[in-house]
Design a protein around this motif. Sequence first.
Motif, PDB file in Angstrom:
ATOM      1  N   UNK A   1       0.876  -1.102  -0.082  1.00  0.00           N
ATOM      2  CA  UNK A   1       0.006   0.116   0.204  1.00  0.00           C
ATOM      3  C   UNK A   1       0.807   1.279   0.077  1.00  0.00           C
ATOM      4  N   UNK A   2       1.946   1.396   0.891  1.00  0.00           N
ATOM      5  CA  UNK A   2       2.712   2.554   0.685  1.00  0.00           C
ATOM      6  C   UNK A   2       3.393   2.673  -0.719  1.00  0.00           C
ATOM      7  N   UNK A   3       3.531   1.632  -1.317  1.00  0.00           N
ATOM      8  CA  UNK A   3       4.212   1.870  -2.911  1.00  0.00           C
ATOM      9  C   UNK A   3       2.923   2.620  -3.662  1.00  0.00           C
ATOM     10  N   UNK A   4       1.981   1.903  -3.359  1.00  0.00           N
ATOM     11  CA  UNK A   4       0.771   2.700  -4.446  1.00  0.00           C
ATOM     12  C   UNK A   4       0.701   4.031  -3.918  1.00  0.00           C
TER      13      UNK A   4
ATOM     14  N   UNK B   1      10.911   1.133  -6.888  1.00  0.00           N
ATOM     15  CA  UNK B   1      10.947   0.427  -5.470  1.00  0.00           C
ATOM     16  C   UNK B   1      11.425  -0.922  -5.713  1.00  0.00           C
ATOM     17  N   UNK B   2      12.553  -1.122  -4.922  1.00  0.00           N
ATOM     18  CA  UNK B   2      13.206  -2.372  -4.970  1.00  0.00           C
ATOM     19  C   UNK B   2      12.807  -3.052  -3.876  1.00  0.00           C
ATOM     20  N   UNK B   3      11.844  -4.239  -4.572  1.00  0.00           N
ATOM     21  CA  UNK B   3      11.203  -5.197  -3.747  1.00  0.00           C
ATOM     22  C   UNK B   3      12.296  -5.973  -3.160  1.00  0.00           C
TER      23      UNK B   3
ATOM     24  N   UNK C   1      14.321   3.361   2.913  1.00  0.00           N
ATOM     25  CA  UNK C   1      13.951   2.090   3.318  1.00  0.00           C
ATOM     26  C   UNK C   1      12.467   1.952   4.025  1.00  0.00           C
ATOM     27  N   UNK C   2      11.914   1.100   3.407  1.00  0.00           N
ATOM     28  CA  UNK C   2      10.496   0.901   4.002  1.00  0.00           C
ATOM     29  C   UNK C   2      10.650  -0.893   4.671  1.00  0.00           C
ATOM     30  N   UNK C   3      10.666  -1.027   5.844  1.00  0.00           N
ATOM     31  CA  UNK C   3      10.607  -2.220   6.511  1.00  0.00           C
ATOM     32  C   UNK C   3       9.175  -2.880   6.292  1.00  0.00           C
TER      33      UNK C   3
ATOM     34  N   UNK D   1      12.359   2.848  -1.707  1.00  0.00           N
ATOM     35  CA  UNK D   1      12.377   3.800  -2.887  1.00  0.00           C
ATOM     36  C   UNK D   1      13.581   4.411  -3.075  1.00  0.00           C
ATOM     37  N   UNK D   2      14.038   4.194  -4.247  1.00  0.00           N
ATOM     38  CA  UNK D   2      15.102   4.460  -4.955  1.00  0.00           C
ATOM     39  C   UNK D   2      14.933   5.158  -6.148  1.00  0.00           C
ATOM     40  N   UNK D   3      15.618   6.653  -6.287  1.00  0.00           N
ATOM     41  CA  UNK D   3      15.615   7.363  -7.493  1.00  0.00           C
ATOM     42  C   UNK D   3      16.979   7.388  -8.025  1.00  0.00           C
TER      43      UNK D   3
END
Length: 164
Positions: free
Chosen positions: A26-29, A117-119, A144-146, A157-159
Amino acid sequence: MLISLIAAVAENGVIGQDNELVWRLPDDFRYFKQTTSHHPILMGRKTFESLGKPLLNRLNVVITRNPDYRPEGVVVVDSLEKALDEARKTGIDEAFVIGGAEIYRQAIVSADRLYLTEVKASFEGDATFPDFDKSHWQEISRRHHGVDDRHAVAFDFVVWERKP
């Protein structure tokens, strides 16, 4: 105009299976919506059909070889170049390529920026993000999102920006 690609990509490059995402983040959406809102979004027909409708607050440009394809609320073109021309007409400084795999492959050669977004897992899938030579790109941000109660897998999340 900056040409940007935005995608969530598993460690093994997978971005989808059977025209669907293979994870629920959801946070990626939310990141996708915040990043692309008020910008043109360019996509292939199958990606558009997986969305089910045009995304709000964005010019939706759909690329297809089918001259009879005319869904409501989108601009339909037959090439990436024509999609980019439609995006340029808006005068907005950045356009986003949002998929699918073939459109990413065509667009990455002219892309200025990648929002990936590197899963942090591998998945089975039939669609992959194109390989790119990271020596031609500079990472400009990483967040980073844990794992938490809404996200079964961690991600970053990488740019990336293309080096001059």
